[in-house]
Design a protein around this motif. Structure first.
Motif, mmCIF file in Angstrom:
data_model
loop_
_atom_site.group_PDB
_atom_site.id
_atom_site.type_symbol
_atom_site.label_atom_id
_atom_site.label_comp_id
_atom_site.label_asym_id
_atom_site.label_seq_id
_atom_site.Cartn_x
_atom_site.Cartn_y
_atom_site.Cartn_z
ATOM 1 N N ARG A 11 0.829 -1.211 0.000
ATOM 2 C CA ARG A 11 0.000 0.000 0.000
ATOM 3 C C ARG A 11 0.864 1.262 0.000
ATOM 4 O O ARG A 11 0.585 2.232 -0.709
ATOM 5 C CB ARG A 11 -0.927 0.013 1.222
ATOM 6 C CG ARG A 11 -2.067 -1.006 1.185
ATOM 7 C CD ARG A 11 -3.204 -0.552 0.291
ATOM 8 N NE ARG A 11 -3.758 0.732 0.695
ATOM 9 C CZ ARG A 11 -4.682 0.891 1.657
ATOM 10 N NH1 ARG A 11 -5.130 -0.167 2.338
ATOM 11 N NH2 ARG A 11 -5.152 2.095 1.936
ATOM 12 N N CYS A 12 1.910 1.258 0.789
ATOM 13 C CA CYS A 12 2.813 2.418 0.862
ATOM 14 C C CYS A 12 3.499 2.666 -0.469
ATOM 15 O O CYS A 12 3.545 3.800 -0.963
ATOM 16 C CB CYS A 12 3.863 2.213 1.949
ATOM 17 S SG CYS A 12 3.239 2.275 3.638
ATOM 18 N N VAL A 48 15.468 6.964 -1.255
ATOM 19 C CA VAL A 48 15.344 7.232 0.183
ATOM 20 C C VAL A 48 15.063 5.931 0.934
ATOM 21 O O VAL A 48 15.626 5.682 2.006
ATOM 22 C CB VAL A 48 14.250 8.279 0.469
ATOM 23 C CG1 VAL A 48 14.005 8.406 1.974
ATOM 24 C CG2 VAL A 48 14.652 9.639 -0.104
ATOM 25 N N VAL A 49 14.204 5.097 0.379
ATOM 26 C CA VAL A 49 13.927 3.797 1.010
ATOM 27 C C VAL A 49 15.209 2.982 1.103
ATOM 28 O O VAL A 49 15.532 2.419 2.160
ATOM 29 C CB VAL A 49 12.853 3.017 0.212
ATOM 30 C CG1 VAL A 49 12.715 1.596 0.761
ATOM 31 C CG2 VAL A 49 11.514 3.732 0.270
ATOM 32 N N GLN A 50 15.947 2.916 0.021
ATOM 33 C CA GLN A 50 17.197 2.144 -0.002
ATOM 34 C C GLN A 50 18.180 2.655 1.046
ATOM 35 O O GLN A 50 18.753 1.869 1.822
ATOM 36 C CB GLN A 50 17.820 2.230 -1.396
ATOM 37 C CG GLN A 50 19.138 1.484 -1.523
ATOM 38 C CD GLN A 50 19.818 1.733 -2.860
ATOM 39 O OE1 GLN A 50 19.698 2.814 -3.441
ATOM 40 N NE2 GLN A 50 20.520 0.735 -3.373
ATOM 41 N N VAL A 66 11.144 2.903 9.708
ATOM 42 C CA VAL A 66 11.991 3.604 8.746
ATOM 43 C C VAL A 66 11.510 3.382 7.311
ATOM 44 O O VAL A 66 11.421 4.325 6.513
ATOM 45 C CB VAL A 66 13.450 3.134 8.908
ATOM 46 C CG1 VAL A 66 14.278 3.481 7.688
ATOM 47 C CG2 VAL A 66 14.062 3.745 10.162
ATOM 48 N N GLU A 67 11.178 2.156 6.973
ATOM 49 C CA GLU A 67 10.756 1.874 5.598
ATOM 50 C C GLU A 67 9.422 2.531 5.272
ATOM 51 O O GLU A 67 9.264 3.154 4.209
ATOM 52 C CB GLU A 67 10.660 0.369 5.348
ATOM 53 C CG GLU A 67 10.288 0.068 3.902
ATOM 54 C CD GLU A 67 10.186 -1.417 3.590
ATOM 55 O OE1 GLU A 67 9.775 -1.730 2.445
ATOM 56 O OE2 GLU A 67 10.503 -2.253 4.463
ATOM 57 N N LEU A 134 15.317 8.933 8.912
ATOM 58 C CA LEU A 134 14.595 9.413 7.733
ATOM 59 C C LEU A 134 15.160 10.747 7.281
ATOM 60 O O LEU A 134 15.362 10.966 6.079
ATOM 61 C CB LEU A 134 13.094 9.555 8.006
ATOM 62 C CG LEU A 134 12.318 10.109 6.799
ATOM 63 C CD1 LEU A 134 12.349 9.127 5.637
ATOM 64 C CD2 LEU A 134 10.882 10.464 7.161
ATOM 65 N N TRP A 135 15.432 11.655 8.211
ATOM 66 C CA TRP A 135 15.994 12.959 7.841
ATOM 67 C C TRP A 135 17.314 12.756 7.094
ATOM 68 O O TRP A 135 17.533 13.335 6.033
ATOM 69 C CB TRP A 135 16.223 13.808 9.093
ATOM 70 C CG TRP A 135 16.411 15.266 8.782
ATOM 71 C CD1 TRP A 135 15.469 16.246 8.834
ATOM 72 C CD2 TRP A 135 17.635 15.904 8.360
ATOM 73 N NE1 TRP A 135 16.017 17.453 8.457
ATOM 74 C CE2 TRP A 135 17.345 17.278 8.161
ATOM 75 C CE3 TRP A 135 18.936 15.467 8.124
ATOM 76 C CZ2 TRP A 135 18.311 18.209 7.749
ATOM 77 C CZ3 TRP A 135 19.900 16.371 7.695
ATOM 78 C CH2 TRP A 135 19.585 17.738 7.517
ATOM 79 N N ASP A 136 18.170 11.920 7.641
ATOM 80 C CA ASP A 136 19.472 11.679 7.021
ATOM 81 C C ASP A 136 19.333 11.037 5.645
ATOM 82 O O ASP A 136 20.009 11.431 4.686
ATOM 83 C CB ASP A 136 20.327 10.784 7.910
ATOM 84 C CG ASP A 136 20.842 11.488 9.159
ATOM 85 O OD1 ASP A 136 20.617 12.707 9.297
ATOM 86 O OD2 ASP A 136 21.469 10.808 10.001
#
Length: 213
Positions: A11-12, A48-50, A66-67, A134-136
């Motif tokens: 879904r994401c 970003v996910v990776q 995080v994912e 996530l920011w990083d």
């Protein structure tokens, strides 16, 4: 036996892709039947996910938080306060899935505080760790030689000469991205940011040396 993919992840990812396509079609005024020449937002989200999962492995951050946050962090990109309204929508979406309920607040917080290329000098690392990761991860995708290639392809440089494009990239590197490197929250991100920054600087220096022949 192949493990079935979690509903929340599907879904994401699906929503992130739909919103990325909607964003680029609106920006380029494309009709539904017209092909998309390049979908930067989708490329960005996947990266970003990776990177976020890479950082989670090295910092001990919760991988699910995080994912999910990485897939959903830009679902309202292009709208005012995209971080705030995106966080609210992300939380509502995850409540409808098999995502662990006790972790939804962590996803919402990470998305709510991911915006911006820099943080205040000397500011302590963001907490909790998942918000910091996530920011990083988001900012690490703005660093590296591949980002020079992307930036030079944007309409921002229409009408500019090659020398002017290089000079603007060098200025952005010194005045903004240098502060991005200093703003990293986690040690692995800080190290990778420094490596990518040096690669960008080296590339631009080599480019400048060619212009001086």
């Amino acid at each position: 036996m192949i493990e079935k993919e979690a509903v929340w992840r599907e879904r994401c990812r699906t929503l992130a892709h739909e919103r990325a396509e909607k964003e680029v079609r609106a920006a380029l005024h494309l009709q539904p039947e017209e092909p998309i020449p390049f979908n930067y937002r989708w490329e960005h989200v996947q990266r970003v996910v990776q990177v976020a999962l890479w950082l989670a492995e090295r910092t001990g951050a919760d991988r699910e938080i995080v994912e999910a946050a990485a897939w959903l962090h830009d679902i309202r990109k292009g709208e005012p306060n995209h971080d705030k309204i995106g966080a609210v929508e992300a939380g509502a979406l995850l409540q409808e899935t098999d995502f662990p309920p006790e972790k939804i607040a962590g996803v919402v917080d990470a998305i709510d505080r991911h915006a911006g290329l820099t943080r205040a000098p000397g500011a302590p690392p963001l907490e909790p760790l998942e918000t910091a990761v996530l920011w990083d991860a988001d900012k690490l995708t703005k660093l590296g030689v591949s980002m020079i290639a992307y930036q030079l392809s944007t309409r921002e440089f229409d009408g500019a000469s090659l020398a002017e494009r290089r000079q603007e990239m060098q200025k952005f590197l010194r005045t903004v991205l240098s502060k991005t490197v200093e703003s990293m929250n986690t040690a692995p991100a800080r190290h990778l940011a420094q490596v990518r920054y040096r690669a960008m600087a080296s590339f631009l220096d080599e480019w400048e040396s060619e212009d001086k022949l």
